[in-house]
Structure formats: C-alpha cells, structure tokens
Design an enzyme around this catalytic site. Structure first.
Site, short mmCIF file in Angstrom:
data_model
loop_
_atom_site.label_atom_id
_atom_site.label_comp_id
_atom_site.label_asym_id
_atom_site.label_seq_id
_atom_site.Cartn_x
_atom_site.Cartn_y
_atom_site.Cartn_z
NE ARG A 242 -3.63 -2.49 2.39
CZ ARG A 242 -3.53 -3.56 2.88
NH1 ARG A 242 -2.38 -3.60 3.51
NH2 ARG A 242 -4.24 -4.58 3.04
CE LYS A 269 -7.69 -1.35 4.69
NZ LYS A 269 -8.40 -1.29 3.38
CG HIS A 332 -4.40 1.54 -3.23
ND1 HIS A 332 -4.73 0.32 -3.67
CD2 HIS A 332 -4.28 1.50 -2.13
CE1 HIS A 332 -5.22 -0.24 -2.57
NE2 HIS A 332 -4.93 0.36 -1.61
NE ARG A 335 -2.70 -3.02 -2.05
CZ ARG A 335 -2.25 -3.99 -1.23
NH1 ARG A 335 -0.94 -4.01 -0.96
NH2 ARG A 335 -3.09 -4.64 -0.59
CG HIS A 359 -5.85 -8.38 0.16
ND1 HIS A 359 -5.80 -8.71 -1.13
CD2 HIS A 359 -5.79 -7.25 0.19
CE1 HIS A 359 -6.05 -7.63 -1.77
NE2 HIS A 359 -5.71 -6.55 -0.96
CE1 TYR A 369 -2.65 -21.07 5.59
CE2 TYR A 369 -4.39 -19.70 4.45
CZ TYR A 369 -3.95 -20.90 4.92
OH TYR A 369 -4.48 -22.00 4.26
#
Length: 412
Positions: A242, A269, A332, A335, A359, A369
């Site tokens: 990001r 984030k 952005h 990504r 994510h 995870y």
C-alpha cells in the site's frame, strides 16, 4: 492488603491489562496503554456485574473507596448501583448510568490497544467527530436506535456513506462491550443494518494490459526527479504494498541477512506484521539508496525534513508528471496491476498473491494465516515477477514471456 497511593501512582503498563485489588471487590485496572480505571465487581439478582467508578488520577484512591462504599450501601437496599452515576441521588423513574462516552473510552482502551496506529487513529476520529458530540453525554442505557441513526444521518448528509457504515460498526462494538459488562441489555444498532445508504464501490485506477504496463515501466525508468521519488517509483511495482506502507518504510525494517523487509503490525492496515521478500533487483536499488538516506530513519524521507517520511502525494505527482492522470493509474493501482498479471498472465496461486498483498486470508477452518505463510513460495513468485517486469519493458514478446515466466506447479 489494601492498595497504597504510591502503588496506584507507580503502577506501570504491561504486555496485557492487569488488576490490582484494593479489597472488598474494588480494584484498579491498568491497561496496556497505561490508563488506570477503578472498577468494582458485585452481584445483583444472581448476575455478576462490573461498576465503573472513574479514571485515576481524576478519581483518587480515597474517592474510589467512598464510591465503592456508596455502591455497597445501595446493594444493601436491594438497589442496583449500575442504575445511577456514583455520587448522585437516584431520581425515581429516570434510568441513569455510565455515559456513552465513558463506555466508549473504556472500549477503545481495552479493545483497540493492540490495533495498528492507523486503525486506532481512524476509529478515534469517528468517536470524537461523529459519535461523542451527539451521544457522548447520554447514559448508555437510555440510547435508542433512532438516536444512533440521527447521528449517522449527519455523516450521510456530508456524502460519506462508507464512513457512516464504519461508524455504525464502531458504535455497535461499544454497545456489545456494554452488553458484556452488564451496562445494557442489547445493541440498539443491530436494527440499523439496512437503514443506511449503501456506498458506491470505487476501484483504484490501474493499468493491467501488459503492453501498457511495459510502456509505464519504461517511463518510470526515464523519470527525472528527486532520487528518493525516482527510487520509490521503481520499487512501487516491485513491492506492490500500500502507498502509505511504502512511504513509511524504515531502514530498521530491512533484514539484509534474510533478504526481506519486515513491516511491524502497527504500521499495517490489517494490524498484522508483513514480509516483502527482496528480489535481486529491489535489493540492488535499496543498496544504492542506502548510501543517500541510510543514515536516517526513513528509506524515503521528506525533502523538507529527514525526520518525516516522503509526502503521500510524491509518487502520485510523479505519475502526473509522466502524463498519467488519476483515471489512468494511481499509486494504489500498482497492487491491482500485480494482482491481475500474477494471476492471469503468470498463473500463480491466488493464496500466494493475496498473502503478498497483505490481505486477510483464512484457511479452511477460518483461521488467519500468519505472516510467514508460503514465504518461500512468495519469494520465488516475487523474483519471477521482477524478472517478468524487466523482460516486459525490454520488448520480450508477450506470448514468449508468458511461456517463460508462467508458474508451473512442479516447482513446488
């Protein structure tokens, strides 16, 4: 043994919240952030409850004990002390209790302590700007759904529909916290889930056509501006993190021995630590930049002050100077570029890509995870991605590149 003033004053925060007992069900709760709350546990009509008696040092040890004694006196009269604010006489027929702001502050200190700095800041703004001014003074057990809706409508009137939805979720978490602590019986925001306007989904502009990506990469290579911005431009497609995470990168995050960047959770984030494997290309670029900015804190320092990171508009402005407007690509958007090409052109497993995008990814049992999931596979993927971008801007031929760099399951 009862607490002493010195014990209360010198109680230091630890890795988790803890309690210091003063006896007779009164205790001091010390949060991870260092705030100190007086609490009293009691039972009423067979239920265990917790009474908030104030915050130290605004409420001293002596005053907290007097408040506890008042509460015990009420209990002996079969009156629930939760139904009034300590120190005020009970007014018949007028339900009172801790205010929404008092409970909201408690919730924030307890539930937000381990969240990222950006998440904490964003949540506090919602409280301070959009909830506390309209609901903060109200006793939390007197607030009805219409009261919360009126506060949220003010946000919608500003055109911020997504913010209104997020603020409703914040209010809901505070009421759920109050339910758990016995302050209210239910969450009044649960009736508002379909009452707010749905925000329009807006996607960041991105370039995903390989030929257009090749042209963009060539323009990045020929960009002439400040060296820091030039390097940030070159690393943006290689890291595809990001934009805020990129510009706040610190030299302390670089693990040269392990060939990777390790970003702590408080700057992410999602609040989870993140790893960016270094490719031969990105490591070479960073090594050269270290000679210029390596003595400071930030990899990409501000031109005005090395104590601050690069401006959030630096990369965006560079893209504009190269002829790319906001509707073509944004910082952005790199990504989305990586997400699309790694999947559709190179065929890498989506789970690896999503992990590298930081994510939230869950396994079959719904467990998140950890940061090192598929780390060696992601390292391989990142090197292939960097090699693919190099070959792409050198006119390698799309079909040939697809055959050369496409992921083959036999590799892992």
């Amino acid at each position: 043994m009862p607490l002493t003033f010195r014990q209360v004053l010198t109680a230091e925060p630890k890795d988790r919240d803890y309690r210091l007992s003063d006896g007779q069900n009164l205790y001091l709760q010390v949060t991870k952030t260092g705030r100190k709350y007086w609490r009293m546990k009691y039972r009423f009509e067979g239920r265990e409850k917790m009474l908030a008696l104030g915050v130290f040092p605004e409420v001293s040890l002596k005053i907290a004990r007097l408040a506890r004694d008042d509460a015990k006196s009420l209990l002996r009269q079969n009156i629930d002390p939760m139904l009034q604010k300590t120190g005020k006489a009970i007014e018949p027929g007028v339900p009172t209790g801790p205010s929404f702001q008092e409970v909201g502050q408690d919730w924030f200190d307890v539930r937000m302590a381990d969240k990222s700095t950006s998440h904490r800041s964003r949540t506090w703004r919602a409280l301070e700007r959009d909830l506390f001014p309209y609901l903060g003074h109200r006793a939390i057990n007197t607030i009805e759904p219409i009261d919360v809706l009126q506060a949220l409508r003010r946000i919608e009137e500003r055109g911020h529909y997504e913010l209104a939805q997020r603020t409703r979720r914040v209010a809901s978490q505070i009421f759920q916290f109050a339910v758990i602590t016995g302050l209210v019986k239910s969450d009044p925001t649960s009736a508002l889930s379909n009452a707010l306007k749905k925000p329009k989904v807006q996607h960041f502009a991105a370039i995903t056509d390989p030929e257009e990506v090749a042209d963009l990469l060539r323009k990045i290579d020929s960009y002439q501006g400040s060296l820091v911005v030039e390097v940030a431009l070159k690393l943006t497609p290689l890291f595809f993190c990001r934009p805020g995470e990129l510009r706040h990168l610190e030299w302390a995050d670089v693990n040269w021995q392990a060939d990777r960047i390790e970003i702590p959770g408080e700057r992410m984030k999602m609040g989870t630590p993140h790893i960016i494997p270094l490719t031969s290309q990105s490591k070479r670029i960073l090594t050269d930049l270290e000679k210029l900015t390596g003595s400071g804190r930030y990899i990409f320092p501000s031109m005005r002050s090395a104590s601050r990171p690069m401006s959030e508009n630096a990369v965006r402005t560079a893209l504009r100077a190269m002829g790319y407007e906001n509707d073509a690509i944004t910082p952005h958007g790199f990504r989305a570029m990586a997400r699309t090409l790694l999947d559709e052109e190179l065929g890498f497993p989506v789970a690896w890509i999503e992990h590298q995008l930081a994510h939230s990814v869950q396994d079959a049992l719904g467990r998140a995870y950890n940061r090192t999931a598929h780390i060696e596979q992601r390292r391989h993927m990142m090197q292939v991605w960097a090699d693919y971008l190099d070959a792409l801007k050198n006119d390698g031929g799309l079909a040939a590149l697809r055959r050369k760099f496409r992921y083959r399951p036999v590799d892992y």
